[in-house]
Design a protein around this motif. Structure first.
Motif, PDB file in Angstrom:
ATOM      1  N   LEU A 192       0.828  -1.200   0.000  1.00  0.00           N
ATOM      2  CA  LEU A 192       0.000   0.000   0.000  1.00  0.00           C
ATOM      3  C   LEU A 192       0.870   1.260   0.000  1.00  0.00           C
ATOM      4  O   LEU A 192       1.775   1.415   0.811  1.00  0.00           O
ATOM      5  CB  LEU A 192      -0.909  -0.014   1.234  1.00  0.00           C
ATOM      6  N   GLY A 193       0.620   2.136  -0.967  1.00  0.00           N
ATOM      7  CA  GLY A 193       1.369   3.383  -1.068  1.00  0.00           C
ATOM      8  C   GLY A 193       2.723   3.262  -1.736  1.00  0.00           C
ATOM      9  O   GLY A 193       3.426   4.259  -1.883  1.00  0.00           O
ATOM     10  N   LYS A 194       3.110   2.075  -2.117  1.00  0.00           N
ATOM     11  CA  LYS A 194       4.403   1.866  -2.779  1.00  0.00           C
ATOM     12  C   LYS A 194       4.240   2.096  -4.280  1.00  0.00           C
ATOM     13  O   LYS A 194       3.215   1.771  -4.863  1.00  0.00           O
ATOM     14  CB  LYS A 194       4.912   0.439  -2.551  1.00  0.00           C
ATOM     15  N   ASP A 195       5.268   2.650  -4.883  1.00  0.00           N
ATOM     16  CA  ASP A 195       5.277   2.869  -6.322  1.00  0.00           C
ATOM     17  C   ASP A 195       5.682   1.559  -7.006  1.00  0.00           C
ATOM     18  O   ASP A 195       6.799   1.070  -6.815  1.00  0.00           O
ATOM     19  CB  ASP A 195       6.260   3.980  -6.682  1.00  0.00           C
ATOM     20  N   VAL A 196       4.786   0.991  -7.764  1.00  0.00           N
ATOM     21  CA  VAL A 196       5.026  -0.303  -8.410  1.00  0.00           C
ATOM     22  C   VAL A 196       6.240  -0.236  -9.329  1.00  0.00           C
ATOM     23  O   VAL A 196       7.023  -1.183  -9.409  1.00  0.00           O
ATOM     24  CB  VAL A 196       3.773  -0.767  -9.184  1.00  0.00           C
ATOM     25  N   ASP A 197       6.441   0.880 -10.027  1.00  0.00           N
ATOM     26  CA  ASP A 197       7.598   1.009 -10.917  1.00  0.00           C
ATOM     27  C   ASP A 197       8.909   0.885 -10.155  1.00  0.00           C
ATOM     28  O   ASP A 197       9.861   0.266 -10.632  1.00  0.00           O
ATOM     29  CB  ASP A 197       7.555   2.341 -11.671  1.00  0.00           C
ATOM     30  N   ILE A 198       8.959   1.444  -8.958  1.00  0.00           N
ATOM     31  CA  ILE A 198      10.179   1.347  -8.149  1.00  0.00           C
ATOM     32  C   ILE A 198      10.390  -0.090  -7.694  1.00  0.00           C
ATOM     33  O   ILE A 198      11.502  -0.616  -7.746  1.00  0.00           O
ATOM     34  CB  ILE A 198      10.113   2.312  -6.939  1.00  0.00           C
ATOM     35  N   ILE A 199       9.325  -0.743  -7.270  1.00  0.00           N
ATOM     36  CA  ILE A 199       9.436  -2.138  -6.831  1.00  0.00           C
ATOM     37  C   ILE A 199       9.904  -3.017  -7.984  1.00  0.00           C
ATOM     38  O   ILE A 199      10.779  -3.863  -7.820  1.00  0.00           O
ATOM     39  CB  ILE A 199       8.084  -2.640  -6.278  1.00  0.00           C
ATOM     40  N   SER A 213      11.575  -2.181 -10.606  1.00  0.00           N
ATOM     41  CA  SER A 213      12.853  -1.795 -11.206  1.00  0.00           C
ATOM     42  C   SER A 213      14.044  -2.348 -10.443  1.00  0.00           C
ATOM     43  O   SER A 213      15.167  -2.319 -10.945  1.00  0.00           O
ATOM     44  CB  SER A 213      12.963  -0.266 -11.293  1.00  0.00           C
ATOM     45  N   LYS A 214      13.827  -2.868  -9.246  1.00  0.00           N
ATOM     46  CA  LYS A 214      14.924  -3.423  -8.464  1.00  0.00           C
ATOM     47  C   LYS A 214      15.398  -4.720  -9.110  1.00  0.00           C
ATOM     48  O   LYS A 214      14.611  -5.551  -9.520  1.00  0.00           O
ATOM     49  CB  LYS A 214      14.505  -3.656  -7.024  1.00  0.00           C
ATOM     50  N   VAL A 215      16.711  -4.871  -9.192  1.00  0.00           N
ATOM     51  CA  VAL A 215      17.310  -6.042  -9.821  1.00  0.00           C
ATOM     52  C   VAL A 215      17.661  -7.059  -8.742  1.00  0.00           C
ATOM     53  O   VAL A 215      18.340  -6.742  -7.764  1.00  0.00           O
ATOM     54  CB  VAL A 215      18.579  -5.657 -10.612  1.00  0.00           C
ATOM     55  N   MET A 216      17.184  -8.272  -8.929  1.00  0.00           N
ATOM     56  CA  MET A 216      17.508  -9.338  -7.998  1.00  0.00           C
ATOM     57  C   MET A 216      18.896  -9.867  -8.329  1.00  0.00           C
ATOM     58  O   MET A 216      19.179 -10.211  -9.477  1.00  0.00           O
ATOM     59  CB  MET A 216      16.478 -10.467  -8.098  1.00  0.00           C
ATOM     60  N   GLU A 217      19.749  -9.930  -7.319  1.00  0.00           N
ATOM     61  CA  GLU A 217      21.126 -10.386  -7.540  1.00  0.00           C
ATOM     62  C   GLU A 217      21.397 -11.737  -6.928  1.00  0.00           C
ATOM     63  O   GLU A 217      22.407 -12.366  -7.246  1.00  0.00           O
ATOM     64  CB  GLU A 217      22.094  -9.330  -6.996  1.00  0.00           C
ATOM     65  N   ASP A 218      20.536 -12.202  -6.066  1.00  0.00           N
ATOM     66  CA  ASP A 218      20.712 -13.500  -5.410  1.00  0.00           C
ATOM     67  C   ASP A 218      20.442 -14.595  -6.439  1.00  0.00           C
ATOM     68  O   ASP A 218      19.312 -14.806  -6.864  1.00  0.00           O
ATOM     69  CB  ASP A 218      19.742 -13.601  -4.238  1.00  0.00           C
TER      70      ASP A 218
END
Length: 119
Positions: free
Chosen positions: A98-105, A107-112
């Motif tokens: 809630l309230g989070k910007d989906v584009d920011i979520i 855009s994060k690159v998973m490195e694991d």
């Protein structure tokens, strides 16, 4: 060895596309038996899930194979969840986002690398 795995996985996928589901199961069994690591088995399991799910319309068995693989990777899920439990988890996730910007979520690159395999 990597070439062998790659060729056999490609063969299993081709047999799946041709509807030769018994050949897919036999090829996947061979891949699993000869794989040197669990990561070598993952593409074979993926093809097996597709085969089981489409050949006999056995979606529950296909899901169980996928959940077993995830369990072997350290991610455990249960097939026996009540609708209330599923709804509670859904609402908890919705609240966390809630309230989070989906584009920011997104855009994060998973490195694991292990988590990339699991995803």
């Amino acid at each position: 060895h990597r070439l062998w795995i790659s060729l056999f996985v490609s063969y299993a996928e081709t047999e799946y596309c041709n509807g030769n589901f018994e050949n897919v199961r036999n090829t996947v069994s061979s891949i699993i038996a000869h794989a040197k690591s669990f990561s070598d088995k993952i593409p074979a399991y993926k093809t097996l899930c597709l085969c089981v799910g489409s050949g006999r319309k056995n979606y529950r068995r296909s899901a169980q194979i996928g959940l077993d693989v995830l369990g072997q990777l350290g991610e455990h899920f249960s097939m026996n969840q009540s609708q209330v439990t599923v709804m509670a988890e859904f609402l908890k996730t919705k609240f966390l986002l809630l309230g989070k910007d989906v584009d920011i979520i997104m855009s994060k690159v998973m490195e694991d690398k292990q988590m990339l395999v699991i995803m």
